[in-house]
Design a protein around this motif. Structure first.
Motif, PDB file in Angstrom:
ATOM      1  N   PRO A  70      65.437  -7.288  36.897  1.00 40.40           N
ATOM      2  CA  PRO A  70      64.060  -7.297  36.381  1.00 40.40           C
ATOM      3  C   PRO A  70      63.832  -6.139  35.414  1.00 40.40           C
ATOM      4  CG  PRO A  70      64.099  -6.518  38.641  1.00 40.40           C
ATOM      5  CD  PRO A  70      65.499  -6.950  38.313  1.00 40.40           C
ATOM      6  N   ILE A  71      62.888  -6.307  34.525  1.00 33.42           N
ATOM      7  CA  ILE A  71      62.617  -5.324  33.483  1.00 33.42           C
ATOM      8  C   ILE A  71      62.224  -3.962  34.057  1.00 33.42           C
ATOM      9  CG2 ILE A  71      60.166  -5.869  33.134  1.00 33.42           C
ATOM     10  CD1 ILE A  71      60.853  -5.730  30.056  1.00 33.42           C
ATOM     11  N   LYS A  72      61.615  -3.931  35.229  1.00 30.37           N
ATOM     12  CA  LYS A  72      61.188  -2.652  35.809  1.00 30.37           C
ATOM     13  C   LYS A  72      62.368  -1.726  36.114  1.00 30.37           C
ATOM     14  CE  LYS A  72      61.026  -4.252  40.569  1.00 30.37           C
ATOM     15  NZ  LYS A  72      60.210  -4.423  41.756  1.00 30.37           N
ATOM     16  N   TYR A  78      71.377  -9.751  31.833  1.00 22.16           N
ATOM     17  CA  TYR A  78      70.148 -10.447  31.498  1.00 22.16           C
ATOM     18  C   TYR A  78      68.965  -9.747  32.145  1.00 22.16           C
ATOM     19  CZ  TYR A  78      73.400 -13.951  29.903  1.00 22.16           C
ATOM     20  OH  TYR A  78      74.419 -14.580  29.250  1.00 22.16           O
ATOM     21  N   ILE A  79      67.936  -9.487  31.341  1.00 28.28           N
ATOM     22  CA  ILE A  79      66.733  -8.811  31.809  1.00 28.28           C
ATOM     23  C   ILE A  79      65.617  -9.851  31.906  1.00 28.28           C
ATOM     24  CG2 ILE A  79      65.126  -6.913  31.396  1.00 28.28           C
ATOM     25  CD1 ILE A  79      68.112  -6.057  31.650  1.00 28.28           C
ATOM     26  N   THR A  80      64.945  -9.871  33.042  1.00 27.73           N
ATOM     27  CA  THR A  80      63.845 -10.807  33.228  1.00 27.73           C
ATOM     28  C   THR A  80      62.504 -10.080  33.218  1.00 27.73           C
ATOM     29  OG1 THR A  80      63.966 -10.646  35.638  1.00 27.73           O
ATOM     30  CG2 THR A  80      65.250 -12.400  34.587  1.00 27.73           C
ATOM     31  N   LYS A  81      61.495 -10.797  32.802  1.00 29.24           N
ATOM     32  CA  LYS A  81      60.121 -10.292  32.806  1.00 29.24           C
ATOM     33  C   LYS A  81      59.249 -11.382  33.415  1.00 29.24           C
ATOM     34  CE  LYS A  81      56.634  -8.444  29.660  1.00 29.24           C
ATOM     35  NZ  LYS A  81      56.355  -8.148  28.253  1.00 29.24           N
ATOM     36  N   ASN A  82      58.590 -11.051  34.494  1.00 27.83           N
ATOM     37  CA  ASN A  82      57.772 -12.026  35.226  1.00 27.83           C
ATOM     38  C   ASN A  82      58.591 -13.254  35.632  1.00 27.83           C
ATOM     39  OD1 ASN A  82      55.456 -10.394  34.943  1.00 27.83           O
ATOM     40  ND2 ASN A  82      55.051 -11.282  32.934  1.00 27.83           N
ATOM     41  N   TYR A 110      61.127 -14.627  34.086  1.00 33.43           N
ATOM     42  CA  TYR A 110      61.699 -15.392  32.982  1.00 33.43           C
ATOM     43  C   TYR A 110      62.622 -14.505  32.147  1.00 33.43           C
ATOM     44  CZ  TYR A 110      58.079 -18.788  34.073  1.00 33.43           C
ATOM     45  OH  TYR A 110      57.292 -19.698  34.716  1.00 33.43           O
ATOM     46  N   GLY A 111      63.622 -15.112  31.552  1.00 30.35           N
ATOM     47  CA  GLY A 111      64.536 -14.365  30.690  1.00 30.35           C
ATOM     48  C   GLY A 111      63.785 -13.716  29.545  1.00 30.35           C
ATOM     49  N   ASP A 112      64.101 -12.456  29.271  1.00 27.75           N
ATOM     50  CA  ASP A 112      63.386 -11.718  28.234  1.00 27.75           C
ATOM     51  C   ASP A 112      64.337 -11.046  27.244  1.00 27.75           C
ATOM     52  OD1 ASP A 112      60.922 -10.688  27.096  1.00 27.75           O
ATOM     53  OD2 ASP A 112      61.511  -8.734  27.886  1.00 27.75           O
ATOM     54  N   MET A 113      65.385 -10.388  27.734  1.00 27.75           N
ATOM     55  CA  MET A 113      66.310  -9.648  26.878  1.00 27.75           C
ATOM     56  C   MET A 113      67.719  -9.730  27.455  1.00 27.75           C
ATOM     57  SD  MET A 113      64.249  -6.132  26.031  1.00 27.75           S
ATOM     58  CE  MET A 113      63.705  -5.784  27.692  1.00 27.75           C
TER      59      MET A 113
END
Length: 86
Positions: free
Chosen positions: A6-8, A28-32, A34-37
């Motif tokens: 997760p992004i955090k 893979y970075i997720t935000k909420n 969902y895939g983000d970065m």
């Protein structure tokens, strides 16, 4: 197996860097949820860019073959020998 975080968790940049260098795959970075970065080491990025370049070149070669833009190998070799006095 891909790593997903997760992004955090990006607050710990040293840990993320270690993860990137320990793996040959992107992280893979997720935000909420969902895939983000995507993060990866420079080595992994350069390897992926090199492979993408090779795939593009193969695709162009296959297009040339399909379109009939080919030369006879013996004739091409003879032209090369003549051009470079080999």
């Amino acid at each position: 197996m891909p790593q997903i975080i997760p992004i955090k968790e990006l607050k710990d940049t040293a840990r993320i860097s270690e993860m990137c260098h320990a793996s040959d795959e992107p992280i893979y970075i997720t935000k909420n949820g969902y895939g983000d970065m995507v993060f990866m080491s420079m080595e992994t990025y350069e390897r992926m860019q090199h492979l993408a370049h090779i795939h593009r070149e193969i695709e162009h070669a296959e297009e040339d073959i399909a379109a009939g833009r080919v030369d006879d190998a013996q004739e091409a070799l003879a032209r090369t020998r003549l051009k470079y006095a080999l």
